[in-house]
Design a protein around this motif. Structure first.
Motif, mmCIF file in Angstrom:
data_model
loop_
_atom_site.group_PDB
_atom_site.id
_atom_site.type_symbol
_atom_site.label_atom_id
_atom_site.label_comp_id
_atom_site.label_asym_id
_atom_site.label_seq_id
_atom_site.Cartn_x
_atom_site.Cartn_y
_atom_site.Cartn_z
ATOM 1 N N GLY A 26 27.964 36.946 37.118
ATOM 2 C CA GLY A 26 27.597 37.171 38.520
ATOM 3 C C GLY A 26 28.607 36.571 39.472
ATOM 4 O O GLY A 26 28.301 36.328 40.630
ATOM 5 N N CYS A 27 29.834 36.320 38.991
ATOM 6 C CA CYS A 27 30.864 35.688 39.824
ATOM 7 C C CYS A 27 31.504 36.717 40.756
ATOM 8 O O CYS A 27 31.446 37.927 40.497
ATOM 9 C CB CYS A 27 31.995 35.142 38.947
ATOM 10 S SG CYS A 27 31.495 33.934 37.749
ATOM 11 N N ASN A 28 32.156 36.207 41.789
ATOM 12 C CA ASN A 28 33.017 37.098 42.557
ATOM 13 C C ASN A 28 34.329 37.229 41.781
ATOM 14 O O ASN A 28 35.288 36.498 42.016
ATOM 15 C CB ASN A 28 33.272 36.551 43.963
ATOM 16 C CG ASN A 28 33.985 37.604 44.797
ATOM 17 O OD1 ASN A 28 34.485 38.605 44.248
ATOM 18 N ND2 ASN A 28 34.035 37.396 46.092
ATOM 19 N N ILE A 29 34.345 38.181 40.860
ATOM 20 C CA ILE A 29 35.485 38.297 39.948
ATOM 21 C C ILE A 29 36.749 38.790 40.662
ATOM 22 O O ILE A 29 37.840 38.710 40.108
ATOM 23 C CB ILE A 29 35.146 39.189 38.721
ATOM 24 C CG1 ILE A 29 34.420 40.453 39.163
ATOM 25 C CG2 ILE A 29 34.309 38.422 37.711
ATOM 26 C CD1 ILE A 29 34.016 41.369 38.034
ATOM 27 N N LEU A 30 36.571 39.253 41.915
ATOM 28 C CA LEU A 30 37.765 39.629 42.685
ATOM 29 C C LEU A 30 38.606 38.391 42.967
ATOM 30 O O LEU A 30 39.806 38.486 43.205
ATOM 31 C CB LEU A 30 37.362 40.279 44.017
ATOM 32 C CG LEU A 30 36.641 41.621 43.923
ATOM 33 C CD1 LEU A 30 36.181 42.079 45.298
ATOM 34 C CD2 LEU A 30 37.558 42.670 43.299
ATOM 35 N N LYS A 31 37.952 37.251 42.958
ATOM 36 C CA LYS A 31 38.685 36.007 43.255
ATOM 37 C C LYS A 31 39.107 35.274 41.990
ATOM 38 O O LYS A 31 39.599 34.150 42.053
ATOM 39 C CB LYS A 31 37.792 35.099 44.098
ATOM 40 C CG LYS A 31 37.508 35.640 45.476
ATOM 41 C CD LYS A 31 36.964 34.551 46.378
ATOM 42 C CE LYS A 31 36.705 35.113 47.773
ATOM 43 N NZ LYS A 31 35.585 34.470 48.423
ATOM 44 N N PHE A 32 38.879 35.869 40.850
ATOM 45 C CA PHE A 32 39.234 35.210 39.587
ATOM 46 C C PHE A 32 40.760 35.021 39.483
ATOM 47 O O PHE A 32 41.531 35.934 39.816
ATOM 48 C CB PHE A 32 38.773 36.070 38.400
ATOM 49 C CG PHE A 32 37.453 35.623 37.799
ATOM 50 C CD1 PHE A 32 36.607 34.752 38.476
ATOM 51 C CD2 PHE A 32 37.057 36.069 36.533
ATOM 52 C CE1 PHE A 32 35.400 34.341 37.916
ATOM 53 C CE2 PHE A 32 35.862 35.668 35.968
ATOM 54 C CZ PHE A 32 35.038 34.798 36.669
ATOM 55 N N SER A 33 41.166 33.861 38.975
ATOM 56 C CA SER A 33 42.585 33.648 38.692
ATOM 57 C C SER A 33 42.916 34.333 37.363
ATOM 58 O O SER A 33 41.999 34.732 36.626
ATOM 59 C CB SER A 33 42.856 32.146 38.571
ATOM 60 O OG SER A 33 42.158 31.649 37.443
ATOM 61 N N LYS A 34 44.217 34.376 37.059
ATOM 62 C CA LYS A 34 44.623 34.973 35.778
ATOM 63 C C LYS A 34 43.972 34.232 34.620
ATOM 64 O O LYS A 34 43.547 34.816 33.631
ATOM 65 C CB LYS A 34 46.145 34.897 35.638
ATOM 66 C CG LYS A 34 46.829 36.057 36.281
ATOM 67 C CD LYS A 34 48.289 36.087 35.872
ATOM 68 C CE LYS A 34 48.975 37.198 36.627
ATOM 69 N NZ LYS A 34 50.286 36.834 37.098
ATOM 70 N N GLU A 35 43.914 32.891 34.768
ATOM 71 C CA GLU A 35 43.323 32.076 33.685
ATOM 72 C C GLU A 35 41.833 32.388 33.540
ATOM 73 O O GLU A 35 41.316 32.483 32.430
ATOM 74 C CB GLU A 35 43.464 30.563 33.966
ATOM 75 C CG GLU A 35 44.874 30.020 33.930
ATOM 76 C CD GLU A 35 45.671 30.449 35.167
ATOM 77 O OE1 GLU A 35 45.162 30.249 36.284
ATOM 78 O OE2 GLU A 35 46.776 31.004 34.999
ATOM 79 N N ASP A 36 41.133 32.551 34.688
ATOM 80 C CA ASP A 36 39.688 32.869 34.634
ATOM 81 C C ASP A 36 39.480 34.194 33.898
ATOM 82 O O ASP A 36 38.567 34.349 33.081
ATOM 83 C CB ASP A 36 39.085 32.998 36.036
ATOM 84 C CG ASP A 36 39.029 31.667 36.772
ATOM 85 O OD1 ASP A 36 39.090 30.618 36.104
ATOM 86 O OD2 ASP A 36 38.938 31.685 38.016
ATOM 87 N N ILE A 37 40.344 35.170 34.226
ATOM 88 C CA ILE A 37 40.223 36.493 33.595
ATOM 89 C C ILE A 37 40.450 36.353 32.094
ATOM 90 O O ILE A 37 39.681 36.876 31.272
ATOM 91 C CB ILE A 37 41.247 37.492 34.181
ATOM 92 C CG1 ILE A 37 41.026 37.665 35.682
ATOM 93 C CG2 ILE A 37 41.277 38.802 33.403
ATOM 94 C CD1 ILE A 37 40.395 38.930 36.146
ATOM 95 N N LYS A 38 41.484 35.609 31.736
ATOM 96 C CA LYS A 38 41.844 35.463 30.317
ATOM 97 C C LYS A 38 40.694 34.784 29.555
ATOM 98 O O LYS A 38 40.250 35.266 28.506
ATOM 99 C CB LYS A 38 43.130 34.637 30.210
ATOM 100 C CG LYS A 38 43.670 34.501 28.817
ATOM 101 C CD LYS A 38 45.074 33.880 28.850
ATOM 102 C CE LYS A 38 45.531 33.468 27.481
ATOM 103 N NZ LYS A 38 44.898 32.289 26.944
ATOM 104 N N LEU A 39 40.207 33.683 30.127
ATOM 105 C CA LEU A 39 39.131 32.952 29.462
ATOM 106 C C LEU A 39 37.861 33.805 29.390
ATOM 107 O O LEU A 39 37.161 33.830 28.372
ATOM 108 C CB LEU A 39 38.849 31.640 30.216
ATOM 109 C CG LEU A 39 38.014 30.635 29.456
ATOM 110 C CD1 LEU A 39 38.766 30.140 28.232
ATOM 111 C CD2 LEU A 39 37.672 29.446 30.363
#
Ligand code: DGJ
Length: 688
Positions: A565-578
């Motif tokens: 339920g995160c605002n995945i538009l604001k995810f960093s590259k690391e957040d996406i990878k993890l």
């Protein structure tokens, strides 16, 4: 044979794999409870002793353990049934008239001695799960209306005093807070008077004789009702503890018309002498086998915490693309897509797509989602209406109200009187049209306020939820692939009444990963893991303002049916990878989590470790959390549960591939150590 009868003594025995439940018919035609506990095969050993009054002030009824005590005569303990006959008589006098056996169900027929009124006690056996489902049905064979003032579905007799009673308490954002308290003389009550289930107490009882997770006697029952319930625990003056559960008689009255029948909601009850773990397994297995739709629940993305009401087609598509990238399988648009829904006080009732937000309707978004191979879901709150909606303007009389009183709003909305046929039809048609127009796989059904000013029919407290059940059942017949999530401002609709009709529970709006550990732990005592939706959300958490590392947040949400339920538009590259890695890991262990056996694991540490385990066939998963380290250098030893003792399990811990027998892992255990605050680990064990 599971249902047995000793004709000579008129004694009935209900046997599951490990338990027996025994009652008999006495000389007065009363149904007397005899035994509930460990299995006793031979019915001939049981008898019904002649009972005499204790004193002229303690009538024989006070010590007669009736299976279903009614209001009438010299009965002063809690009764299960009170009716008013049309001539003003308020006393019931029943006699046993016979029994029926239908496969695994025993029905005991009782009839009033004067009025044409029958009471049927139902007992359905689930042998493997050691459970008995109990309920009562009434039949008015007379020419007059019979008013039912109180109806509890069953009474349970427990031959002990000073038991421990446990349930949950809580409120919005803090649901499922397990508590235990000692039962003593007098009565304890848990209830709901809100109509729309509750975040407070939950419709079940657990009574234990100082049990632990793995040992000791536990008597329990879960009511299959989402509306107003009450449960009374009464430790009597005569050495036993009684429990009753059913529809709350607060402001309740059911007018049973001539020739009509009424079936009260059932209670799934059980006994074990193997502690809370066995209780949970029996209930979870019952739910998995009999209620839950087969198949794994998809990993979902829900946009609520990211966008709230500010949804629009373009941004939802952008969210969907990233959701797909990290591994979500279902994309759910939450509140805000319809009517003039820009805030809580507008739009409810006007279920047309907002053209400002979705100029070409929902289709472009759904097409994109589908083209990416994801399922599509949508939020609705069909029982409600805002005063500032067209629906309300057109039908002011569709809400629950008293003609001479102003109706209270809450969250800027009223509750629709769904018991009116035209309102039920409106809701059904609205949803049917939504599901027929668009390719929708998932409905999140919300309900954000309780009922008030409930109108002149006192039965609505029960009828309301029956109508909701009916609508969803009908919709599922026509749209069988659609999954339904039960949400009521978070976890306000978690119960065995709705489970199975709905497929998922939204467990709580509190998505703080640490708070969730307690919520999920309490939930697991009664309810199956597969139905427990849990999301990973942004930090600082909107409610707790706490910052928790993303890995811990994922691990906490991976304990149930995972959602993001995160605002995945604001995810960093690391957040996406993890996120990608963890969602991939979740998919690998998902069958064990959603379909395996769940264990609440204790550790030998004073430190604040939380450990949970799942086992399915030859695989197991252990979750370990350390929210706040007290003596950080100290590790823990965790003894696993439910493994096959002679098999060798392979697992990876701290980068090392290890092999140990089930026997060793269950007896010695494994030594683990997490460090600092909000550390967590998942260990996956597989038989070699
Ligand atoms: C309450 C729910 O619990 C939330 O998840 C969200 O759907 C909001 N309602 C929307 O209004």
């Amino acid at each position: 044979m599971a249902i047995c009868l000793s004709k000579k003594n008129r004694i009935f025995g209900l046997h599951t794999n490990n338990t027996s439940y025994v009652f008999g018919v006495d000389g007065l035609g009363l149904i007397r409870h005899i035994y509930w506990g460990e299995k006793i095969n031979d019915l001939d050993e049981f008898s019904l002793p002649v009972l005499c009054e204790v004193s002229t002030n303690d009538s024989v009824y006070e010590i007669t353990p009736e299976e279903f005590p009614v209001y009438g005569g010299l009965r002063y303990k809690e009764h299960c049934l009170k009716v008013n006959f049309s001539d003003g008589t308020r006393e019931l006098i029943y006699k046993y008239i016979g029994y029926e056996i239908k496969e695994e169900e025993l029905i005991i027929n009782l009839a009033d001695t004067h009025y044409s009124f029958q009471i049927n006690l139902h007992y359905k056996l689930y042998e493997e799960e050691d459970l008995i489902e109990r309920w009562v049905s009434l039949k008015n064979s007379s020419e007059d209306i019979i008013e039912v003032e109180k109806i509890h579905s069953a009474q349970f007799h427990i031959p002990y005093e000073n038991l421990n009673f446990s349930n949950v308490h809580g409120h919005w954002g803090a649901e499922q807070q397990r508590f235990t308290q000692r039962v003593s003389y007098g009565k304890m009550l848990v209830e709901n008077r809100r109509g729309i289930s509750t975040h407070n107490h939950n419709p079940y009882f657990i009574l234990d004789k100082d049990a632990t997770e793995t040992n000791g006697e536990v008597f329990f029952g879960a009511l299959r009702l989402s509306g107003n319930f009450s449960g009374v625990v009464e430790q009597t003056q005569y050495g036993e503890t009684l429990v009753q559960m059913g529809i709350n008689s607060h402001d309740f009255m059911l007018k049973l018309k001539p020739k009509k029948e009424f079936t009260a909601p059932s209670i799934i009850s059980g006994y074990t002498n193997k502690g809370f773990e066995a209780m949970s397994h029996n209930l979870h297995n019952f739910a998995k086998k009999n209620l839950l739709r087969p198949g794994l629940r998809p990993v979902l993305y829900n946009s609520w915490e990211a966008t709230e009401f500010k949804v629009n087609c373009e941004e939802q598509i952008r969210l969907a693309k990233i959701a797909k990238k990290i591994g979500a399988e279902l994309f759910v648009v939450d509140d805000g897509w319809f009517g003039e829904r820009n805030s809580i006080d507008k739009g409810l009732g006007d279920w047309y797509v907002d053209k400002d937000k979705f100029p070409k309707g929902l289709k472009p978004l759904i097409d994109e989602v589908k083209a990416m191979g994801m399922m599509f879901g949508i939020w609705v709150e069909p029982e409600m209406v805002n005063p500032l909606s067209q629906l309300y303007k057109d039908h002011v009389d569709w809400i629950y109200h008293f003609d001479t009183r102003e109706t209270d709003t809450s969250r800027g909305q009223y509750v629709l009187n769904v018991t009116k046929p035209e309102v039920k039809e409106f809701i059904y048609n609205m949803l049917d049209s939504l599901l027929s127009t668009y390719d929708i796989d998932y409905i999140k059904w919300d309900a954000n306020r309780p009922i008030a000013q409930s109108g002149t029919d006192k039965a609505i407290w029960y009828k309301h939820i029956e109508v909701i059940y009916d609508i969803v059942k009908e919709l599922k017949k026509k749209h069988p692939k659609v999954l339904f999530e039960a949400c009521a401002s978070g976890g306000g609709r978690i119960d065995y009444g709705i489970l199975g009709i709905f497929d998922d529970f939204w467990t709580s709006d509190n998505t703080d990963a640490y708070d969730r550990l307690k919520i999920q732990d309490s939930y697991s005592y009664i309810y199956p893991i597969k139905a427990m939706r849990a999301w990973v959300t942004d930090c600082p958490n909107f409610l707790s303002r706490r910052n928790i590392p993303i890995k811990f947040r994922y691990h906490s949400a991976m304990m149930g049916s995972l959602g993001i339920g995160c605002n995945i538009l604001k995810f960093s590259k690391e957040d996406i990878k993890l996120s990608k890695e963890l969602i991939e890991e979740y998919k690998k262990i998902r069958p064990i989590i959603q379909e395996g056996d769940f264990y609440r694991i204790s550790s030998n540490s004073e430190n604040n470790y939380h450990c949970f385990q799942y086992v399915k066939q030859e695989e197991a998963v252990l979750f370990v959390f350390l929210p706040q380290s007290k003596l950080g250098h100290r590790g823990i030893r965790v003894r696993l549960r439910g493994l096959q003792k002679d098999k060798v399990y392979s697992f990876n811990y701290n980068g090392q591939q290890l092999k140990m027998t089930g026997n060793y892992l269950m007896k010695y255990g494994i030594d683990l150590r997490l460090v600092g605050d909000y550390d967590s680990a998942i260990i996956h064990f597989s038989v070699l």
